[in-house]
Write a protein that holds these residues in place. Structure first.
Motif, PDB file in Angstrom:
ATOM      1  N   ASP A   1      -7.579 -31.177  43.412  1.00  0.00           N
ATOM      2  CA  ASP A   1      -7.293 -32.561  43.799  1.00  0.00           C
ATOM      3  C   ASP A   1      -8.329 -33.096  44.784  1.00  0.00           C
ATOM      4  OD1 ASP A   1      -5.064 -32.435  42.204  1.00  0.00           O
ATOM      5  OD2 ASP A   1      -3.663 -32.049  43.846  1.00  0.00           O
ATOM      6  N   ALA A   2      -8.783 -32.227  45.690  1.00  0.00           N
ATOM      7  CA  ALA A   2      -9.744 -32.667  46.705  1.00  0.00           C
ATOM      8  C   ALA A   2     -11.054 -33.114  46.078  1.00  0.00           C
ATOM      9  CB  ALA A   2     -10.004 -31.539  47.703  1.00  0.00           C
ATOM     10  N   VAL A   3     -11.432 -32.504  44.966  1.00  0.00           N
ATOM     11  CA  VAL A   3     -12.668 -32.879  44.270  1.00  0.00           C
ATOM     12  C   VAL A   3     -12.422 -34.090  43.373  1.00  0.00           C
ATOM     13  CG1 VAL A   3     -14.426 -32.106  42.630  1.00  0.00           C
ATOM     14  CG2 VAL A   3     -13.555 -30.526  44.365  1.00  0.00           C
ATOM     15  N   ALA A   4     -11.309 -34.084  42.655  1.00  0.00           N
ATOM     16  CA  ALA A   4     -10.995 -35.201  41.760  1.00  0.00           C
ATOM     17  C   ALA A   4     -10.825 -36.506  42.526  1.00  0.00           C
ATOM     18  CB  ALA A   4      -9.727 -34.888  40.969  1.00  0.00           C
ATOM     19  N   ALA A   5     -10.451 -36.431  43.801  1.00  0.00           N
ATOM     20  CA  ALA A   5     -10.242 -37.646  44.598  1.00  0.00           C
ATOM     21  C   ALA A   5     -11.515 -38.470  44.733  1.00  0.00           C
ATOM     22  CB  ALA A   5      -9.715 -37.276  45.983  1.00  0.00           C
ATOM     23  N   PHE A   6     -12.666 -37.838  44.610  1.00  0.00           N
ATOM     24  CA  PHE A   6     -13.927 -38.570  44.727  1.00  0.00           C
ATOM     25  C   PHE A   6     -14.113 -39.556  43.573  1.00  0.00           C
ATOM     26  CE2 PHE A   6     -14.678 -35.191  47.647  1.00  0.00           C
ATOM     27  CZ  PHE A   6     -15.678 -35.602  48.508  1.00  0.00           C
ATOM     28  N   ILE A   7     -13.500 -39.291  42.440  1.00  0.00           N
ATOM     29  CA  ILE A   7     -13.723 -40.123  41.253  1.00  0.00           C
ATOM     30  C   ILE A   7     -13.220 -41.547  41.464  1.00  0.00           C
ATOM     31  CG2 ILE A   7     -13.189 -40.369  38.796  1.00  0.00           C
ATOM     32  CD1 ILE A   7     -13.061 -37.269  38.690  1.00  0.00           C
ATOM     33  N   PRO A   8     -11.964 -41.759  41.867  1.00  0.00           N
ATOM     34  CA  PRO A   8     -11.528 -43.143  42.101  1.00  0.00           C
ATOM     35  C   PRO A   8     -11.878 -43.675  43.485  1.00  0.00           C
ATOM     36  CG  PRO A   8      -9.667 -41.670  42.356  1.00  0.00           C
ATOM     37  CD  PRO A   8     -10.833 -40.806  41.959  1.00  0.00           C
ATOM     38  N   GLU A   9     -11.907 -42.795  44.484  1.00  0.00           N
ATOM     39  CA  GLU A   9     -12.038 -43.276  45.858  1.00  0.00           C
ATOM     40  C   GLU A   9     -13.457 -43.682  46.225  1.00  0.00           C
ATOM     41  OE1 GLU A   9     -10.127 -40.805  48.789  1.00  0.00           O
ATOM     42  OE2 GLU A   9      -8.395 -40.423  47.489  1.00  0.00           O
ATOM     43  N   HIS A  10     -14.465 -43.205  45.506  1.00  0.00           N
ATOM     44  CA  HIS A  10     -15.824 -43.604  45.887  1.00  0.00           C
ATOM     45  C   HIS A  10     -16.095 -45.060  45.523  1.00  0.00           C
ATOM     46  CE1 HIS A  10     -17.124 -43.044  41.666  1.00  0.00           C
ATOM     47  NE2 HIS A  10     -18.212 -43.715  42.003  1.00  0.00           N
ATOM     48  N   HIS A  11     -15.262 -45.638  44.668  1.00  0.00           N
ATOM     49  CA  HIS A  11     -15.352 -47.074  44.377  1.00  0.00           C
ATOM     50  C   HIS A  11     -14.284 -47.867  45.127  1.00  0.00           C
ATOM     51  CE1 HIS A  11     -18.541 -47.277  41.489  1.00  0.00           C
ATOM     52  NE2 HIS A  11     -17.972 -46.422  40.662  1.00  0.00           N
ATOM     53  N   GLY A  12     -13.190 -47.206  45.469  1.00  0.00           N
ATOM     54  CA  GLY A  12     -12.110 -47.905  46.149  1.00  0.00           C
ATOM     55  C   GLY A  12     -11.572 -49.040  45.299  1.00  0.00           C
ATOM     56  N   THR A  13     -11.407 -50.185  45.927  1.00  0.00           N
ATOM     57  CA  THR A  13     -10.941 -51.382  45.210  1.00  0.00           C
ATOM     58  C   THR A  13     -12.017 -52.463  45.249  1.00  0.00           C
ATOM     59  OG1 THR A  13      -9.864 -52.176  47.234  1.00  0.00           O
ATOM     60  CG2 THR A  13      -8.513 -50.899  45.703  1.00  0.00           C
ATOM     61  N   THR A  14     -13.271 -52.031  45.187  1.00  0.00           N
ATOM     62  CA  THR A  14     -14.376 -52.989  45.220  1.00  0.00           C
ATOM     63  C   THR A  14     -14.468 -53.747  43.899  1.00  0.00           C
ATOM     64  OG1 THR A  14     -15.900 -51.252  44.485  1.00  0.00           O
ATOM     65  CG2 THR A  14     -15.716 -51.632  46.856  1.00  0.00           C
ATOM     66  N   GLU A  15     -15.125 -54.887  43.963  1.00  0.00           N
ATOM     67  CA  GLU A  15     -15.305 -55.709  42.767  1.00  0.00           C
ATOM     68  C   GLU A  15     -16.568 -55.288  42.021  1.00  0.00           C
ATOM     69  OE1 GLU A  15     -15.467 -59.668  44.259  1.00  0.00           O
ATOM     70  OE2 GLU A  15     -13.300 -59.824  44.580  1.00  0.00           O
ATOM     71  N   ILE A  16     -16.524 -55.451  40.719  1.00  0.00           N
ATOM     72  CA  ILE A  16     -17.706 -55.208  39.892  1.00  0.00           C
ATOM     73  C   ILE A  16     -18.500 -56.512  39.918  1.00  0.00           C
ATOM     74  CG2 ILE A  16     -18.520 -54.425  37.628  1.00  0.00           C
ATOM     75  CD1 ILE A  16     -15.730 -53.230  37.192  1.00  0.00           C
ATOM     76  N   THR A  17     -19.222 -56.707  40.985  1.00  0.00           N
ATOM     77  CA  THR A  17     -19.784 -58.019  41.316  1.00  0.00           C
ATOM     78  C   THR A  17     -20.793 -58.527  40.293  1.00  0.00           C
ATOM     79  OG1 THR A  17     -21.393 -56.882  42.724  1.00  0.00           O
ATOM     80  CG2 THR A  17     -19.408 -57.732  43.781  1.00  0.00           C
ATOM     81  N   TYR A  18     -21.574 -57.633  39.701  1.00  0.00           N
ATOM     82  CA  TYR A  18     -22.608 -58.092  38.761  1.00  0.00           C
ATOM     83  C   TYR A  18     -21.984 -58.849  37.598  1.00  0.00           C
ATOM     84  CZ  TYR A  18     -26.492 -58.033  35.474  1.00  0.00           C
ATOM     85  OH  TYR A  18     -27.470 -58.417  34.583  1.00  0.00           O
ATOM     86  N   PHE A  19     -20.964 -58.273  37.002  1.00  0.00           N
ATOM     87  CA  PHE A  19     -20.351 -58.923  35.842  1.00  0.00           C
ATOM     88  C   PHE A  19     -19.381 -60.029  36.255  1.00  0.00           C
ATOM     89  CE2 PHE A  19     -21.616 -54.754  34.101  1.00  0.00           C
ATOM     90  CZ  PHE A  19     -22.478 -55.225  33.121  1.00  0.00           C
ATOM     91  N   LEU A  20     -18.832 -59.943  37.453  1.00  0.00           N
ATOM     92  CA  LEU A  20     -18.007 -61.041  37.955  1.00  0.00           C
ATOM     93  C   LEU A  20     -18.867 -62.283  38.168  1.00  0.00           C
ATOM     94  CD1 LEU A  20     -15.334 -62.158  38.991  1.00  0.00           C
ATOM     95  CD2 LEU A  20     -15.863 -61.160  41.234  1.00  0.00           C
ATOM     96  N   ASP A  21     -20.035 -62.111  38.777  1.00  0.00           N
ATOM     97  CA  ASP A  21     -20.943 -63.248  38.971  1.00  0.00           C
ATOM     98  C   ASP A  21     -21.443 -63.782  37.635  1.00  0.00           C
ATOM     99  OD1 ASP A  21     -20.640 -62.991  41.669  1.00  0.00           O
ATOM    100  OD2 ASP A  21     -22.512 -61.894  41.989  1.00  0.00           O
TER     101      ASP A  21
ATOM    102  N   ALA B   1     -19.803 -63.705  34.831  1.00  0.00           N
ATOM    103  CA  ALA B   1     -18.695 -64.449  34.234  1.00  0.00           C
ATOM    104  C   ALA B   1     -18.563 -65.832  34.868  1.00  0.00           C
ATOM    105  CB  ALA B   1     -17.395 -63.666  34.395  1.00  0.00           C
ATOM    106  N   LYS B   2     -18.767 -65.914  36.176  1.00  0.00           N
ATOM    107  CA  LYS B   2     -18.680 -67.207  36.860  1.00  0.00           C
ATOM    108  C   LYS B   2     -19.770 -68.160  36.379  1.00  0.00           C
ATOM    109  CE  LYS B   2     -16.570 -65.445  41.122  1.00  0.00           C
ATOM    110  NZ  LYS B   2     -16.759 -65.193  42.571  1.00  0.00           N
ATOM    111  N   LYS B   3     -20.957 -67.630  36.140  1.00  0.00           N
ATOM    112  CA  LYS B   3     -22.052 -68.474  35.672  1.00  0.00           C
ATOM    113  C   LYS B   3     -21.796 -68.988  34.258  1.00  0.00           C
ATOM    114  CE  LYS B   3     -25.563 -66.181  38.499  1.00  0.00           C
ATOM    115  NZ  LYS B   3     -26.772 -65.311  38.495  1.00  0.00           N
ATOM    116  N   ILE B   4     -21.149 -68.158  33.450  1.00  0.00           N
ATOM    117  CA  ILE B   4     -20.888 -68.558  32.062  1.00  0.00           C
ATOM    118  C   ILE B   4     -19.692 -69.495  31.973  1.00  0.00           C
ATOM    119  CG2 ILE B   4     -20.190 -67.713  29.785  1.00  0.00           C
ATOM    120  CD1 ILE B   4     -21.761 -65.166  30.368  1.00  0.00           C
ATOM    121  N   ASP B   5     -18.617 -69.146  32.681  1.00  0.00           N
ATOM    122  CA  ASP B   5     -17.360 -69.887  32.555  1.00  0.00           C
ATOM    123  C   ASP B   5     -17.178 -70.969  33.609  1.00  0.00           C
ATOM    124  OD1 ASP B   5     -16.845 -68.131  30.498  1.00  0.00           O
ATOM    125  OD2 ASP B   5     -15.729 -66.743  31.776  1.00  0.00           O
TER     126      ASP B   5
END
Length: 364
Positions: free
Chosen positions: A222-242, A244-248
């Motif tokens: 579990d201590a190793v697997a925790a790195f998989i989701p936690e290294h991103h946390g709840t951050t936004e995928i800003t490149y594709f969000l931006d 999408a904003k430019k297109i829509d």
């Protein structure tokens, strides 16, 4: 944990000493001596050789305890030797049982030892081998990131080995679709150019859930697997969000579709991995790197993570965060150091080097 081990050894010694069979034998004293000696002698177990020295110390502790007890009680020399021999044998048997029962104890307590982490760090492990072959860019990023995280963890007293191994596996989910991640792409061939931003974001997000599934299949701790989701946390995928904003334009959209599922980092090691992941990736974009530019980039990324609340659940102090930044700077300054230009006349390559025409023609 030496302190916990000492307390447990003392409690166990008292329990053993109260048994009827030991009423006439000073077992409590010898158990305390052996247990405390073991707790103080075993600090790290990262190889088989780490077993040998503690075993010898434990044996010496039992012999010294038997000698002291025998002299104080007036035992004959044969009795002292016999008690010491039984104690030494107990130390040897206990060490052997520890070696064989350690995996069982890990599975029951969910505590990951250094021996297990070292086994997981072997590049020939199936998951790491697959990552290096199918997603070589991701593998290179993971190794570079591991160097950063281990140095920072050691600097603040966290588990550097756990940090390194966690980084090795943090992006294993990318083996499912390696071509959709920039570090594995051939220049000029980006499959995201043919997808809508929402589709791209879903593929990027999926590497977290895919990674957790692969971790479960491989029975990663579990201590190793925790790195998989936690290294991103709840951050936004800003490149594709931006994108999408430019297109829509101002069209209403669900931000959660462009946000990693989390959770936020909940340990020092995963929090440091979150920072290192962003720093290592960002520096690959920058040109003409200098120590000052590297330091400013690190500071900017850390400030962004802190302001976004991504480190709120991690047990990191402001002082430790500053130490992490300094550790990153030392490692990265070494990674991106300048090299001298070697004379082309001696077969070297300078900054202005260009492949000769015949080489270019022969490579076609």
């Amino acid at each position: 944990n030496g302190r916990v081990s000492m307390i447990a050894a003392m409690i166990l010694a008292v329990v053993i000493g109260q048994q009827p069979v030991f009423h006439d034998v000073p077992a409590t004293f010898l158990c305390v001596v052996g247990g405390v000696t073991a707790a103080l002698s075993v600090k790290t177990l990262r190889s088989r050789s780490n077993f040998y020295a503690p075993v010898l110390i434990i044996v010496a502790g039992y012999l010294a305890g038997a000698l002291a007890l025998g002299l104080a009680s007036g035992w004959p020399i044969e009795e002292i030797g016999l008690r010491g021999l039984w104690g030494a044998l107990n130390g040897l048997v206990s060490a052997g049982l520890t070696f064989f029962l350690l995996p069982v104890a890990e599975s029951v307590t969910h505590i990951t030892t250094d021996l297990t982490l070292l086994e997981l760090s072997d590049p020939s492990r199936p998951l790491l081998r697959r990552l290096s072959v199918e997603a070589p860019g991701t593998y290179a990023h993971s190794v570079a990131m591991a160097n950063l995280v281990e140095a920072a963890c050691n600097r603040i007293g966290a588990n550097g080995l756990l940090g390194r191994v966690g980084c090795y596996y943090h992006d294993i989910g990318k083996v499912k679709n390696p071509q959709y991640f920039v570090e594995n792409q051939i220049p000029g061939n980006n499959p995201h150019d043919r997808l809508k931003p929402l589709q791209s974001a879903q593929i990027i997000k999926a590497h977290v859930t895919d990674g957790l599934a692969l971790a479960a299949e491989a029975d990663l701790p579990d201590a190793v697997a925790a790195f998989i989701p936690e290294h991103h946390g709840t951050t936004e995928i800003t490149y594709f969000l931006d994108k999408a904003k430019k297109i829509d334009g101002n069209q209403t959209r669900n931000i959660e579709d462009f946000t990693y599922p989390g959770p936020k980092p909940r340990s020092m090691e995963t929090a440091i991995s979150m920072i290192a992941d962003s720093v290592e990736a960002a520096l690959r974009v920058l040109e003409d790197l200098t120590p000052q530019k590297i330091e400013e980039a690190i500071h900017h990324i850390v400030r962004t993570k802190v302001n976004a609340g991504q480190l709120d659940q991690a047990p990191l102090t402001l002082q430790q965060i500053e130490q992490v930044k300094q550790a990153f700077l030392v490692v990265l300054s070494g990674m991106y150091h300048n090299r001298i230009d070697y004379p082309e006349s001696s077969g070297g390559i300078s900054a202005a080097w260009q492949p000769p025409p015949e080489t270019a023609r022969s490579s076609r």
